[in-house]
Design an enzyme around this catalytic site. Structure first.
Site, mmCIF file in Angstrom:
data_model
loop_
_atom_site.group_PDB
_atom_site.id
_atom_site.type_symbol
_atom_site.label_atom_id
_atom_site.label_comp_id
_atom_site.label_asym_id
_atom_site.label_seq_id
_atom_site.Cartn_x
_atom_site.Cartn_y
_atom_site.Cartn_z
ATOM 1 N N SER A 184 -3.012 -5.481 19.134
ATOM 2 C CA SER A 184 -4.104 -6.094 18.367
ATOM 3 C C SER A 184 -3.750 -7.544 18.065
ATOM 4 O O SER A 184 -2.573 -7.928 18.084
ATOM 5 C CB SER A 184 -4.254 -5.331 17.054
ATOM 6 O OG SER A 184 -5.044 -6.048 16.138
ATOM 7 N N TYR A 196 -0.540 -2.072 9.070
ATOM 8 C CA TYR A 196 -1.230 -2.012 10.371
ATOM 9 C C TYR A 196 -0.695 -3.118 11.289
ATOM 10 O O TYR A 196 -0.390 -2.873 12.459
ATOM 11 C CB TYR A 196 -2.743 -2.143 10.165
ATOM 12 C CG TYR A 196 -3.533 -2.137 11.448
ATOM 13 C CD1 TYR A 196 -3.709 -0.960 12.175
ATOM 14 C CD2 TYR A 196 -4.087 -3.316 11.961
ATOM 15 C CE1 TYR A 196 -4.420 -0.955 13.363
ATOM 16 C CE2 TYR A 196 -4.808 -3.312 13.141
ATOM 17 C CZ TYR A 196 -4.976 -2.126 13.846
ATOM 18 O OH TYR A 196 -5.675 -2.128 15.029
#
Ligand SMILES: NC(=O)c1ccc[n+]([C@@H]2O[C@H](COP(=O)([O-])OP(=O)(O)OC[C@H]3O[C@@H](n4cnc5c(N)ncnc54)[C@H](OP(=O)(O)O)[C@@H]3O)[C@@H](O)[C@H]2O)c1
Length: 244
Positions: free
Chosen positions: A127, A140
């Site tokens: 990501s 995350y």
């Protein structure tokens, strides 16, 4: 058996669903891995909670029994956790790492013997969060940074077997991902977002060209340098945005 086999984790929704559909359209036999049954057409649904090691092993057994090969492993299943480091629940943090990182490593190790035989490819969904920190999403970001480092170091290690590794730097995509995330905070809404089908097309093209990494949407390439330039201003924007 001539047809190539792709194993896609998180095939029941969002990015994984679109990647599964794309590979199916391109003539692959598709194995979808998820807890709920995929709506997209797959040739085998291997039901598994990927936070559980035994269930990960059962995915490998299912694929070995039905197809006896794997050409592409797409490590895509993932979840978000929104909380401050001060308040984060330890069990939730471990669960997030178990799915987003440890399952990625374990699935790769399980499927590597097949990938060596087919000179296949591992595709990892990292990501933009691996490249820029986001307050209240620090855990995350940490899982996706771990995936980023895993992808690039793994590539050099498996080069001798002819196995490729494609790392995906994914920006915001319209999948409802945030609504399925957990933790004590609700993420602030942000406008826009990329299309999972377009991402899947780009992933397939990159796979065919044996690329090392792609960023989608492409303009996220410029976000990390901008964040670096902004420095404390970026922090203050986030403090306001998250109300912390
Ligand atoms: N959407 C974004 O903006 C964005 C941005 C950057 C990176 N990403 C990454 O892209 C990947 C896919 O995200 P998405 O947006 O497509 O999310 P999504 O629509 O919520 O899909 C997540 C998928 O993961 C599966 N999954 C969740 N927990 C699982 C578990 N314990 N065991 C097995 N499968 C599990 C879900 O299936 P079941 O619930 O049926 O198990 C679902 O198929 C994730 O790794 C995410 O971090 C997303």
């Amino acid at each position: 058996m001539d047809r190539k086999v792709v194993v896609v984790t998180g095939a029941s929704s969002g990015i994984g669903e679109s990647i599964a559909a794309k590979f199916k359209n391109e003539g692959f036999l598709v194995v979808g891995v998820s807890r709920s049954e995929p709506e997209v057409e797959v040739d085998l649904w291997s039901k598994a909670d990927l936070t559980n090691k035994e269930e990960r092993e059962s995915v490998f057994k299912d694929v070995a029994e039905k197809f006896g090969r794997c050409d592409v492993l797409v490590n895509n299943a993932g979840v978000g956790l929104y909380d401050t480091w001060e308040n984060i629940d330890e069990e939730a943090l471990r669960r997030e790492f178990e799915l987003n990182f440890f399952a990625v490593v374990d699935m790769t190790k399980l499927f590597l013997p097949f990938l060596k035989e087919t000179k296949g490819t591992v595709i990892n969904t990292s990501s933009v969060a691996a490249k820029i920190y986001v307050p209240c999403m620090g855990s995350y970001c940490a899982t996706k940074s771990a995936v980023y480092m895993f992808s690039h170091s793994l590539r050099a290690e498996v080069k001798k077997y002819g196995v490729g590794v494609l790392n995906l730097i994914v920006g915001r995509i319209n999948t409802g991902f945030s609504s399925r995330s957990f933790g004590g905070l609700n993420p602030p809404s942000s406008p826009g977002g990329g299309c999972p089908k377009k991402l899947a097309d780009k992933v397939f093209k990159a796979y065919k060209k044996r690329k090392r990494q792609i960023t989608y949407p492409f303009w996220y390439e410029f976000v990390a340098p901008v964040v670096k330039l902004l420095g404390p201003v970026y922090d203050n924007i986030n403090i306001k945005k998250w109300g912390i």
